[in-house]
Write an enzyme that holds these catalytic residues in place. Structure first.
Site, mmCIF file in Angstrom:
data_model
loop_
_atom_site.group_PDB
_atom_site.id
_atom_site.type_symbol
_atom_site.label_atom_id
_atom_site.label_comp_id
_atom_site.label_asym_id
_atom_site.label_seq_id
_atom_site.Cartn_x
_atom_site.Cartn_y
_atom_site.Cartn_z
ATOM 1 N N HIS A 127 0.837 -1.195 0.000
ATOM 2 C CA HIS A 127 0.000 0.000 0.000
ATOM 3 C C HIS A 127 0.872 1.243 0.000
ATOM 4 O O HIS A 127 1.974 1.242 0.553
ATOM 5 C CB HIS A 127 -0.923 0.008 1.220
ATOM 6 C CG HIS A 127 -2.093 -0.910 1.050
ATOM 7 N ND1 HIS A 127 -3.141 -0.605 0.235
ATOM 8 C CD2 HIS A 127 -2.356 -2.126 1.576
ATOM 9 C CE1 HIS A 127 -4.021 -1.587 0.276
ATOM 10 N NE2 HIS A 127 -3.568 -2.521 1.068
ATOM 11 N N ARG A 173 -7.195 -10.942 -4.767
ATOM 12 C CA ARG A 173 -8.268 -10.070 -4.278
ATOM 13 C C ARG A 173 -8.853 -9.296 -5.449
ATOM 14 O O ARG A 173 -8.122 -8.825 -6.312
ATOM 15 C CB ARG A 173 -7.772 -9.088 -3.215
ATOM 16 C CG ARG A 173 -8.926 -8.216 -2.664
ATOM 17 C CD ARG A 173 -8.506 -7.392 -1.462
ATOM 18 N NE ARG A 173 -7.751 -6.202 -1.795
ATOM 19 C CZ ARG A 173 -8.015 -4.968 -1.339
ATOM 20 N NH1 ARG A 173 -9.045 -4.772 -0.526
ATOM 21 N NH2 ARG A 173 -7.252 -3.951 -1.671
ATOM 22 N N GLU A 195 -16.253 -4.170 4.852
ATOM 23 C CA GLU A 195 -15.383 -3.027 5.131
ATOM 24 C C GLU A 195 -16.082 -1.702 5.399
ATOM 25 O O GLU A 195 -15.445 -0.786 5.910
ATOM 26 C CB GLU A 195 -14.360 -2.847 4.004
ATOM 27 C CG GLU A 195 -14.911 -2.947 2.606
ATOM 28 C CD GLU A 195 -13.807 -3.070 1.551
ATOM 29 O OE1 GLU A 195 -12.674 -2.634 1.808
ATOM 30 O OE2 GLU A 195 -14.090 -3.600 0.471
ATOM 31 N N ASP A 232 -11.544 1.266 5.635
ATOM 32 C CA ASP A 232 -12.721 1.869 5.014
ATOM 33 C C ASP A 232 -13.841 2.097 6.016
ATOM 34 O O ASP A 232 -14.605 3.067 5.900
ATOM 35 C CB ASP A 232 -13.207 0.992 3.862
ATOM 36 C CG ASP A 232 -12.360 1.187 2.615
ATOM 37 O OD1 ASP A 232 -12.556 2.194 1.919
ATOM 38 O OD2 ASP A 232 -11.487 0.348 2.365
ATOM 39 N N ARG A 292 -5.755 -4.531 9.055
ATOM 40 C CA ARG A 292 -5.281 -3.404 9.849
ATOM 41 C C ARG A 292 -4.205 -2.632 9.095
ATOM 42 O O ARG A 292 -3.385 -3.204 8.403
ATOM 43 C CB ARG A 292 -4.704 -3.870 11.194
ATOM 44 C CG ARG A 292 -5.639 -4.717 12.024
ATOM 45 C CD ARG A 292 -4.932 -5.281 13.252
ATOM 46 N NE ARG A 292 -4.749 -4.274 14.277
ATOM 47 C CZ ARG A 292 -3.595 -4.060 14.903
ATOM 48 N NH1 ARG A 292 -2.521 -4.744 14.593
ATOM 49 N NH2 ARG A 292 -3.511 -3.145 15.845
ATOM 50 N N ARG A 313 -9.289 6.330 -1.549
ATOM 51 C CA ARG A 313 -8.863 5.168 -0.764
ATOM 52 C C ARG A 313 -8.569 5.607 0.671
ATOM 53 O O ARG A 313 -8.121 6.726 0.918
ATOM 54 C CB ARG A 313 -7.625 4.526 -1.380
ATOM 55 C CG ARG A 313 -7.903 3.920 -2.733
ATOM 56 C CD ARG A 313 -6.736 3.108 -3.249
ATOM 57 N NE ARG A 313 -7.076 2.563 -4.550
ATOM 58 C CZ ARG A 313 -7.824 1.489 -4.741
ATOM 59 N NH1 ARG A 313 -8.293 0.830 -3.693
ATOM 60 N NH2 ARG A 313 -8.092 1.058 -5.954
#
Length: 915
Positions: free
Chosen positions: A146, A414, A535, A575, A613, A747
């Site tokens: 990320h 995913r 989420e 989220d 997390r 995001r």
């Protein structure tokens, strides 16, 4: 306190040393004027931060405002690198204190395996209960790529060398000559760091992210996971000698890098294929190195020691016919293993061994064959009274093989449920034109999909020209099946569905797996875990009902025995926080877990939770040990997966000793949360009612600010560095899901990261002050209940502890300077005073509930860290504001843009868990 009693003196000495070396480097490289300028800024920053000296602030701001573009770059780099060096010193001090604790023979530290086993024993859990835990446990840290890790790999590598040199100085007594050589080595490496470019010139590709992730295996995981397993085995043998034995592989590694397609168009079937090949090649290289080194560890001449018949047979099969080793069967056996491993690496990954094998040998058909050969060597050593030799490198290699297989880390797939919906609609449109899938309601979709899952007949046809998206998704699933055949079933074991809000979302993914042969209806077999990800606040509230309905679908329920009657669910912290705020997110996650525990018990299915997390509290971060123990009863059933994201990966696993300690903490927390009887105690009804009310008030306050205040979207984009973060080359994934500035489309990661940069940390605390005020207004005298909840309820205590940490890192004075960037003065005056008032109320109420006199009273380590590093952050924030103002006023010079990106880098390093 004298220096002898001051446990932090070595830390201060290291910070002074590194600061002095950095200063010397600046003077030598940039000149005395630059050094004097930085020293002036440093002294004023410290005086302002620690003493709140207004004269120091005025001089500091005046100096910073007068900087030329070139001076700005030097100042930013100097203060940024100081934060990096302070991080190194702090990590070293954690290791130092841990070693001192062990050497002193003190009570095992909280979060250690010994502490967890002590607690289990005190609670009456015997050898059988502990053995059962390890037999059934599955604990998986999952590395993700990320965009909050802003450090270049070159910078991280240089910093690791500095850390290694300092650690050696800490443990070794040098002669004067050796000390001088060590000093020079540290100076040389600090100079190399200063000359290393901080920023990437190009945005990372997915394969670059894969390579960055693999660096942590070289540094930490390949060595430290086997060491941790050895610790567990030895600790269990010491406590329960009659039940001694090797626990099965309970701790494994996972990864999203190269398999996470949600919003990332650059993750393709070919990228997935290359990812698995890179992982495997890195692992085979390590296996080959270990086999080569084992030859030196195990000479074992037959004239001196016996060898088992199986070992002799293994040696006979080796291509090694050198007469010099004719009486050394262990070495001949190992050269045979090396030759077979080299052949395996060549065939699977086109990898040529650095040292050529002595001859040709057949490749290993499976990792089990390799493990069996190593077991032959171990058993022979034990039979010849040489068990001690089996406890060294051979033990570590055998453990590594059990954990890493031929794949290194299991890569999760995913994708977003919206994509699945479109793909399935395309498949039905081609195969069954009478079906308009997207026009069906939820129950209609469930019935249609369930019917399809009852038959082995595929929907996809090789003769249909599908849309690019659909063809790509089918290709990914087929490639996953291919890679499992190549590297083993553990190579790809999970398929995560983002934005799950109904049963059909799960069945759609299952249908796509069937198309690739990963779900076989005739055998009632599902080869990978289908993992729904809940989420948003609404999705979390609905999670229990969705899973209850899913388990009631016979065509899905009949597949669960093939997954050991275990169903994984992923919970999204990021989220849900962006959607509903810190307090409501935490509470809805807790309630979702309680609902899932009840539903799973009803259906006789084992629950495994996957916690999404992040690094910051605003994305579910915070200390792992407390987070696991704060889970509701029954939510941790010996199995847990947890994401490790962004800069947290480097902070937790960049140093091998720190990495091993963090892995041990995760294991210890999972053991305690599973075995300790008090974990079965449900919170009192009064606690639940209070939390429901607090959450409702906090949700209203948070949504009222972020989503219901006209102009807040503009305020956010103008008062933070979100626009500039989107341009920074820190990850392959776009910052927003869609091409818009709507907060709903942004995001969660850059959302939190932006608030951290301006030192407001809003997602980690906003709404708590209003919630407590409103609740106390309805419940006069209720403060005592909140204090009791803090004392007695781990969930509430952890929630407040994390908020305490965030508030300590918040600086309203600095945040006000960012607010001044908002062009609309009326909008600014409408919003920032609300934020300031909420902050004041939140701090007041937090201290009232915890009974503390100030922030971080219960966390002296973090308080010390903030005291040491934050005076060096303040100038970076000031410069960042000035550069943002220039840039947004039309100054688009390259130095200005680069300066902004450098400040982002430096502030992120100083905050550590900022995204």
């Amino acid at each position: 306190m004298n220096d002898h009693d001051d446990k932090d003196l070595p830390l201060r000495d290291d910070i002074r040393l590194l600061g002095r070396l950095l200063g010397d480097t600046v003077r030598e490289q940039e000149g005395a004027r630059a050094f004097d300028l930085i020293e002036t800024i440093r002294r004023n920053a410290i005086a302002f931060h620690r003493d709140n000296d207004p004269a120091a602030r005025a001089e500091l701001e005046g100096t910073l405002d007068r900087l030329s573009a070139a001076e700005t770059m030097v100042v930013v780099r100097a203060f940024s690198y100081f934060s990096h060096l302070a991080n190194i010193a702090e990590d070293l001090h954690h290791i130092r204190r841990s070693r001192a604790h062990q050497l002193a023979g003190s009570t095992p530290r909280e979060g250690s395996l010994a502490h967890a086993l002590d607690r289990a024993a005190a609670a009456g859990v015997g050898a059988r209960g502990v053995a059962k835990f390890f037999d059934e446990a599955l604990i998986v840290p999952v590395l993700t790529a990320h965009p909050t890790e802003v450090q270049r790999r070159s910078v991280l590598d240089t910093e690791r060398r500095i850390a290694s040199l300092l650690e050696e100085r800490d443990r070794v007594r040098y002669t004067p000559e050796e000390a001088a050589a060590s000093d020079e080595a540290v100076r040389r490496t600090v100079l190399a760091l200063w000359q290393t470019r901080m920023l990437r010139r190009q945005r990372l590709a997915v394969i670059d992210e894969v390579a960055n992730g693999l660096a942590f295996y070289d540094q930490t995981f390949l060595r430290e996971l086997p060491r941790l397993y050895a610790t567990v085995e030895d600790e269990l043998a010491r406590r329960h000698p009659d039940a001694a034995g090797e626990p099965p592989p309970f701790l494994r590694m996972g990864s999203w890098i190269g398999g996470d397609r949600d919003g990332n168009p650059y993750v393709t079937a070919e990228v997935l294929r290359r990812t698995l090949r890179m992982q495997s090649a890195r692992l085979f290289t390590w296996y080959l190195e270990q086999l080569h080194e084992l030859g030196a560890d195990l000479p074992g001449a037959t004239s001196l020691v016996e060898a088992s018949p199986a070992l002799l047979a293994l040696a006979e099969r080796s291509p090694d016919t050198h007469p010099q080793r004719a009486d050394e069967p262990y070495r001949r056996a190992l050269t045979g293993l090396y030759a077979r491993m080299a052949a395996t690496a060549r065939e699977l990954d086109h990898l040529e061994a650095m040292r050529h094998a002595v001859g040709e040998a057949p490749r290993y058909a499976s990792v089990e064959e390799f493990a069996a050969d190593l077991e032959v060597i171990r058993e022979s050593l034990h039979a010849s009274n040489s068990a001690l030799l089996a406890r060294g490198r051979l033990r570590s290699l055998r453990r590594a093989v059990g954990v890493f297989g031929f794949h290194l880390a299991s890569v999760d797939l995913r994708q977003n449920s919206d994509v699945h919906e479109r793909v399935v609609a395309d498949l039905f449109a081609a195969a069954r034109p009478d079906v308009d899938y997207r026009a069906l309601d939820e129950e209609g979709r469930i019935a249609l999909l369930a019917g399809e899952l009852g038959t082995a007949r595929p929907l996809a046809s090789p003769y249909v020209d599908y849309p690019e998206e659909t063809a790509g998704e089918l290709d990914i699933c087929r490639t996953a099946a291919e890679m499992r055949g190549r590297y083993g079933s553990a190579a790809i074991a999970n398929y995560v569905i983002s934005k799950t809000d109904g049963v059909s979302d799960v069945l759609e993914a299952a249908l796509l797996l069937r198309e690739a042969g990963l779900l076989r209806p005739r055998e009632a077999r599902l080869d990978v875990n289908v993992v729904p990800l809940f989420e948003t606040i609404g999705d979390l509230r609905n999670a229990g009902r969705v899973m209850d309905r899913l388990f009631s679908v016979p065509e899905y329920a009949r597949l669960l025995p093939s997954r050991n009657s275990t169903q994984e669910v992923m919970l999204g912290y990021s989220d849900s926080n962006k959607d509903g705020g810190f307090l409501t997110s935490g509470w809805e996650l807790f309630k979702a877990e309680r609902a899932l525990v009840q539903v799973y018990a009803k259906h006789g299915v084992r629950l495994r939770l996957f916690h999404g997390r992040g690094g910051s509290v605003g994305r579910g971060g915070g200390p792992t040990y407390q987070a696991v123990l704060a889970q509701p009863a029954g939510a941790v059933q010996g199995q847990v997966r947890v994401t490790e994201q962004g800069e947290v990966i480097a902070a937790k696993y960049g140093n091998p000793d720190v990495g091993r300690r963090n892995l041990e903490t995760l294991v210890a927390a999972t053991l305690e949360a599973t075995l300790l009887p008090e974990r079965g105690d449900a919170p009192q009804p009064a606690y639940l009612e209070a939390m429901d009310a607090l959450s409702g008030h906090a949700y209203k306050a948070y949504r009222g600010l972020v989503y219901d205040t006209p102009g807040f979207e503009r305020y956010f984009w103008e008062s933070t560095v979100i626009s500039e973060i989107a341009e920074l080359n820190i990850g392959s994934r776009p910052a927003s899901r869609k091409k818009s500035t709507r907060i709903e489309d942004l995001r969660a990661i850059p959302w939190v990261f932006s608030w951290a940069q301006c030192r407001l940390m809003l997602p980690g605390w906003y709404g708590f002050g209003t919630a407590v005020d409103a609740w106390l207004a309805d419940n006069p005298g209720g403060l005592e209940l909140l204090r009791e909840m803090h004392r007695e309820w781990p969930f509430f205590a952890t929630l407040l502890s994390n908020m305490d940490m965030v508030l300590a890192k918040t600086d309203l004075a600095i945040a006000s300077r960012y607010a001044a960037l908002v062009g609309d003065e009326e909008l600014r005056e409408q919003i920032f005073p609300r934020i300031r008032a909420e902050h004041r109320s939140t701090v007041h109420n937090l201290l009232a509930v915890t009974g503390s006199s100030g922030l971080l009273q219960a966390n002296p380590l973090l308080a010390r860290s903030i005291r040491n590093r934050f005076p060096y952050l303040d100038p970076l924030n000031h410069i960042q504001v000035e550069l943002l103002s220039r840039y947004r006023s039309g100054d688009h010079e390259e130095l200005t843009k680069r300066g902004i990106h450098l400040t982002i880098n430096g502030i992120a390093a100083g905050l550590r868990n900022s995204g």
